[in-house]
Design a protein around this motif. Structure first.
Motif, PDB file in Angstrom:
ATOM      1  N   LEU A  62      54.100  37.467  50.305  1.00 29.96           N
ATOM      2  CA  LEU A  62      53.081  36.437  50.329  1.00 29.96           C
ATOM      3  C   LEU A  62      53.108  35.676  49.012  1.00 29.96           C
ATOM      4  CD1 LEU A  62      50.192  35.601  51.742  1.00 29.96           C
ATOM      5  CD2 LEU A  62      49.334  36.932  49.855  1.00 29.96           C
ATOM      6  N   GLU A  63      53.049  34.361  49.089  1.00 27.81           N
ATOM      7  CA  GLU A  63      52.987  33.537  47.887  1.00 27.81           C
ATOM      8  C   GLU A  63      51.668  32.784  47.901  1.00 27.81           C
ATOM      9  OE1 GLU A  63      55.393  29.771  46.127  1.00 27.81           O
ATOM     10  OE2 GLU A  63      56.612  31.307  47.116  1.00 27.81           O
ATOM     11  N   LEU A  64      50.832  33.077  46.902  1.00 29.02           N
ATOM     12  CA  LEU A  64      49.536  32.416  46.787  1.00 29.02           C
ATOM     13  C   LEU A  64      49.698  31.043  46.146  1.00 29.02           C
ATOM     14  CD1 LEU A  64      47.441  35.372  45.346  1.00 29.02           C
ATOM     15  CD2 LEU A  64      47.266  34.435  47.625  1.00 29.02           C
ATOM     16  N   PRO A  65      48.680  30.182  46.264  1.00 23.90           N
ATOM     17  CA  PRO A  65      48.716  28.930  45.501  1.00 23.90           C
ATOM     18  C   PRO A  65      48.794  29.267  44.003  1.00 23.90           C
ATOM     19  CG  PRO A  65      46.921  28.905  47.101  1.00 23.90           C
ATOM     20  CD  PRO A  65      47.495  30.276  47.117  1.00 23.90           C
ATOM     21  N   ARG A  66      49.387  28.387  43.197  1.00 33.25           N
ATOM     22  CA  ARG A  66      49.557  28.642  41.757  1.00 33.25           C
ATOM     23  C   ARG A  66      48.222  28.809  41.035  1.00 33.25           C
ATOM     24  NH1 ARG A  66      54.760  27.784  40.313  1.00 33.25           N
ATOM     25  NH2 ARG A  66      54.456  27.367  38.103  1.00 33.25           N
ATOM     26  N   HIS A  67      47.200  28.037  41.459  1.00 38.31           N
ATOM     27  CA  HIS A  67      45.901  28.079  40.799  1.00 38.31           C
ATOM     28  C   HIS A  67      44.785  28.264  41.820  1.00 38.31           C
ATOM     29  CE1 HIS A  67      48.307  25.488  37.954  1.00 38.31           C
ATOM     30  NE2 HIS A  67      47.986  26.530  37.216  1.00 38.31           N
ATOM     31  N   VAL A  68      43.739  29.006  41.436  1.00 35.24           N
ATOM     32  CA  VAL A  68      42.541  29.139  42.265  1.00 35.24           C
ATOM     33  C   VAL A  68      41.321  28.843  41.395  1.00 35.24           C
ATOM     34  CG1 VAL A  68      43.474  30.805  43.917  1.00 35.24           C
ATOM     35  CG2 VAL A  68      42.359  31.634  41.857  1.00 35.24           C
ATOM     36  N   THR A  69      40.257  28.366  42.038  1.00 31.79           N
ATOM     37  CA  THR A  69      39.011  28.083  41.323  1.00 31.79           C
ATOM     38  C   THR A  69      38.030  29.205  41.604  1.00 31.79           C
ATOM     39  OG1 THR A  69      39.420  25.725  41.584  1.00 31.79           O
ATOM     40  CG2 THR A  69      37.181  26.379  41.013  1.00 31.79           C
ATOM     41  N   LEU A  70      37.535  29.821  40.529  1.00 30.44           N
ATOM     42  CA  LEU A  70      36.593  30.935  40.638  1.00 30.44           C
ATOM     43  C   LEU A  70      35.439  30.721  39.671  1.00 30.44           C
ATOM     44  CD1 LEU A  70      39.272  33.746  40.648  1.00 30.44           C
ATOM     45  CD2 LEU A  70      37.824  33.152  42.574  1.00 30.44           C
ATOM     46  N   GLU A  71      34.359  31.487  39.887  1.00 25.55           N
ATOM     47  CA  GLU A  71      33.195  31.383  39.014  1.00 25.55           C
ATOM     48  C   GLU A  71      33.175  32.549  38.035  1.00 25.55           C
ATOM     49  OE1 GLU A  71      28.399  31.396  39.629  1.00 25.55           O
ATOM     50  OE2 GLU A  71      29.603  30.296  41.086  1.00 25.55           O
ATOM     51  N   ILE A  72      32.731  32.276  36.820  1.00 26.93           N
ATOM     52  CA  ILE A  72      32.570  33.327  35.810  1.00 26.93           C
ATOM     53  C   ILE A  72      31.241  34.025  36.111  1.00 26.93           C
ATOM     54  CG2 ILE A  72      32.260  33.805  33.346  1.00 26.93           C
ATOM     55  CD1 ILE A  72      35.018  32.745  33.816  1.00 26.93           C
ATOM     56  N   VAL A 125      49.197  36.626  62.334  1.00 25.87           N
ATOM     57  CA  VAL A 125      49.948  37.782  61.858  1.00 25.87           C
ATOM     58  C   VAL A 125      49.043  38.597  60.949  1.00 25.87           C
ATOM     59  CG1 VAL A 125      52.239  36.720  61.970  1.00 25.87           C
ATOM     60  CG2 VAL A 125      50.913  36.519  59.894  1.00 25.87           C
ATOM     61  N   VAL A 126      49.353  39.899  60.869  1.00 23.85           N
ATOM     62  CA  VAL A 126      48.597  40.810  60.008  1.00 23.85           C
ATOM     63  C   VAL A 126      49.516  41.275  58.891  1.00 23.85           C
ATOM     64  CG1 VAL A 126      47.323  42.989  59.900  1.00 23.85           C
ATOM     65  CG2 VAL A 126      47.202  41.574  61.956  1.00 23.85           C
ATOM     66  N   VAL A 127      49.060  41.123  57.652  1.00 24.54           N
ATOM     67  CA  VAL A 127      49.806  41.575  56.485  1.00 24.54           C
ATOM     68  C   VAL A 127      49.148  42.851  56.004  1.00 24.54           C
ATOM     69  CG1 VAL A 127      50.497  40.994  54.126  1.00 24.54           C
ATOM     70  CG2 VAL A 127      50.413  39.216  55.873  1.00 24.54           C
ATOM     71  N   ASP A 128      49.947  43.934  55.867  1.00 20.41           N
ATOM     72  CA  ASP A 128      49.355  45.199  55.443  1.00 20.41           C
ATOM     73  C   ASP A 128      48.999  45.186  53.956  1.00 20.41           C
ATOM     74  OD1 ASP A 128      51.719  45.849  54.001  1.00 20.41           O
ATOM     75  OD2 ASP A 128      52.594  46.757  55.778  1.00 20.41           O
ATOM     76  N   VAL A 129      48.163  46.152  53.563  1.00 25.67           N
ATOM     77  CA  VAL A 129      47.640  46.224  52.196  1.00 25.67           C
ATOM     78  C   VAL A 129      48.768  46.387  51.183  1.00 25.67           C
ATOM     79  CG1 VAL A 129      46.126  47.533  50.657  1.00 25.67           C
ATOM     80  CG2 VAL A 129      45.466  47.162  53.026  1.00 25.67           C
ATOM     81  N   GLU A 130      49.809  47.151  51.544  1.00 29.91           N
ATOM     82  CA  GLU A 130      50.917  47.400  50.617  1.00 29.91           C
ATOM     83  C   GLU A 130      51.699  46.114  50.321  1.00 29.91           C
ATOM     84  OE1 GLU A 130      54.496  50.306  51.036  1.00 29.91           O
ATOM     85  OE2 GLU A 130      52.652  51.469  50.869  1.00 29.91           O
ATOM     86  N   THR A 131      51.932  45.300  51.352  1.00 35.23           N
ATOM     87  CA  THR A 131      52.638  44.038  51.161  1.00 35.23           C
ATOM     88  C   THR A 131      51.795  43.082  50.322  1.00 35.23           C
ATOM     89  OG1 THR A 131      53.712  44.299  53.307  1.00 35.23           O
ATOM     90  CG2 THR A 131      53.741  42.099  52.357  1.00 35.23           C
ATOM     91  N   MET A 132      50.489  43.123  50.535  1.00 32.00           N
ATOM     92  CA  MET A 132      49.575  42.236  49.811  1.00 32.00           C
ATOM     93  C   MET A 132      49.538  42.575  48.320  1.00 32.00           C
ATOM     94  SD  MET A 132      47.554  39.721  50.005  1.00 32.00           S
ATOM     95  CE  MET A 132      47.434  39.581  51.746  1.00 32.00           C
ATOM     96  N   GLY A 133      49.509  43.860  47.987  1.00 32.98           N
ATOM     97  CA  GLY A 133      49.488  44.290  46.593  1.00 32.98           C
ATOM     98  C   GLY A 133      48.245  43.820  45.856  1.00 32.98           C
ATOM     99  N   ASP A 134      48.392  43.515  44.573  1.00 30.67           N
ATOM    100  CA  ASP A 134      47.236  43.136  43.753  1.00 30.67           C
ATOM    101  C   ASP A 134      46.845  41.664  43.911  1.00 30.67           C
ATOM    102  OD1 ASP A 134      49.421  42.069  42.526  1.00 30.67           O
ATOM    103  OD2 ASP A 134      49.053  42.969  40.561  1.00 30.67           O
ATOM    104  N   GLN A 135      47.529  40.954  44.792  1.00 32.18           N
ATOM    105  CA  GLN A 135      47.205  39.543  45.025  1.00 32.18           C
ATOM    106  C   GLN A 135      45.940  39.376  45.858  1.00 32.18           C
ATOM    107  OE1 GLN A 135      50.828  36.902  45.617  1.00 32.18           O
ATOM    108  NE2 GLN A 135      51.528  38.815  46.503  1.00 32.18           N
ATOM    109  N   GLU A 167      49.382  33.882  38.910  1.00 34.15           N
ATOM    110  CA  GLU A 167      50.543  34.668  38.498  1.00 34.15           C
ATOM    111  C   GLU A 167      50.217  35.678  37.402  1.00 34.15           C
ATOM    112  OE1 GLU A 167      54.763  33.449  36.714  1.00 34.15           O
ATOM    113  OE2 GLU A 167      54.255  32.424  38.581  1.00 34.15           O
ATOM    114  N   ASP A 168      49.403  35.242  36.408  1.00 37.62           N
ATOM    115  CA  ASP A 168      49.131  36.135  35.271  1.00 37.62           C
ATOM    116  C   ASP A 168      47.646  36.244  34.902  1.00 37.62           C
ATOM    117  OD1 ASP A 168      48.783  33.609  34.300  1.00 37.62           O
ATOM    118  OD2 ASP A 168      50.215  33.786  32.653  1.00 37.62           O
ATOM    119  N   ASN A 169      46.743  35.840  35.792  1.00 34.11           N
ATOM    120  CA  ASN A 169      45.287  35.926  35.586  1.00 34.11           C
ATOM    121  C   ASN A 169      44.812  35.124  34.379  1.00 34.11           C
ATOM    122  OD1 ASN A 169      45.447  37.789  37.643  1.00 34.11           O
ATOM    123  ND2 ASN A 169      45.300  39.544  36.302  1.00 34.11           N
TER     124      ASN A 169
END
Length: 189
Positions: A125-135, A93-103, A179-181
């Motif tokens: 769309l519901e993302l996982p609660r936590h993601v691992t990123l690099e500073i 499925v394709v999710v458009d940019v508007e549905t995706m929003g700032d996620q 959820e809140d960066n």
């Protein structure tokens, strides 16, 4: 349709208001010292994307549309939108940019997300609660600033700014709440 009390409405829910479907963008419960508690809900109408703000008493009944929540795996982004695949039957499925929003900043290739689908159309769309990123960059530590409540600004590898504790330096992998960066902890990998 299922009737639920207004206070149980959450971000990503799909509501049926006056025969039209809306995706909940934010939902907050207010309990004033005097008066009736209310739920403030910001929603986006699915058919035309118009944003609407509603306020209900927390005990009022609202209709929740039947939406199927399915696990999908993120594949890639192109001019059409964001492509996801159902690992059970390989449907895409394709999710458009508007549905995706700032996620979209948190999407990573191969990430499993929950898509809310109504009659074959992805609504939320519901993302996982936590993601691992690099500073990627952060300010140097100021000596003597040892108070536990002092945080410093940092830029993540996805371009989002957040606040991190002073002991975190550039190149460190950290866990961030989608959820809140906000900073959760240093990554254990």
């Amino acid at each position: 349709m299922v009737k639920v009390i207004a206070s149980s409405v959450r971000k990503g829910n799909v509501l049926d208001v006056d025969g039209k479907l809306y995706v909940v963008l934010t939902a907050q419960n207010f309990h004033p010292g005097k008066g009736t508690p209310v739920t403030q809900v910001d929603m986006r109408r699915i058919v035309d994307g118009v944003k609407v703000s509603e306020r209900w008493r927390t005990t009022e009944q609202v209709e929740r549309a039947f939406v199927e929540d399915v696990n999908f795996q993120y594949l890639y982004e192109d001019g059409e939108g964001f492509h996801f695949m159902n690992p059970a039957n390989y449907d895409q499925v394709v999710v458009d940019v508007e549905t995706m929003g700032d996620q979209k900043a948190y999407l990573q290739e191969g990430m499993t997300c929950i898509l809310s689908i109504h009659e074959g159309i992805p609504l939320a769309l519901e993302l996982p609660r936590h993601v691992t990123l690099e500073i990627t960059e952060t300010e140097p530590v100021v000596k003597g600033q040892t108070a536990s409540s002092s945080y410093k600004p940092a830029m993540l590898s996805n371009g989002v700014r957040t606040m991190v504790p002073p002991h975190i330096n550039a190149g460190t992998r950290v866990v961030i709440a989608t959820e809140d960066n906000s900073y959760v902890e240093r990554a254990k990998d």
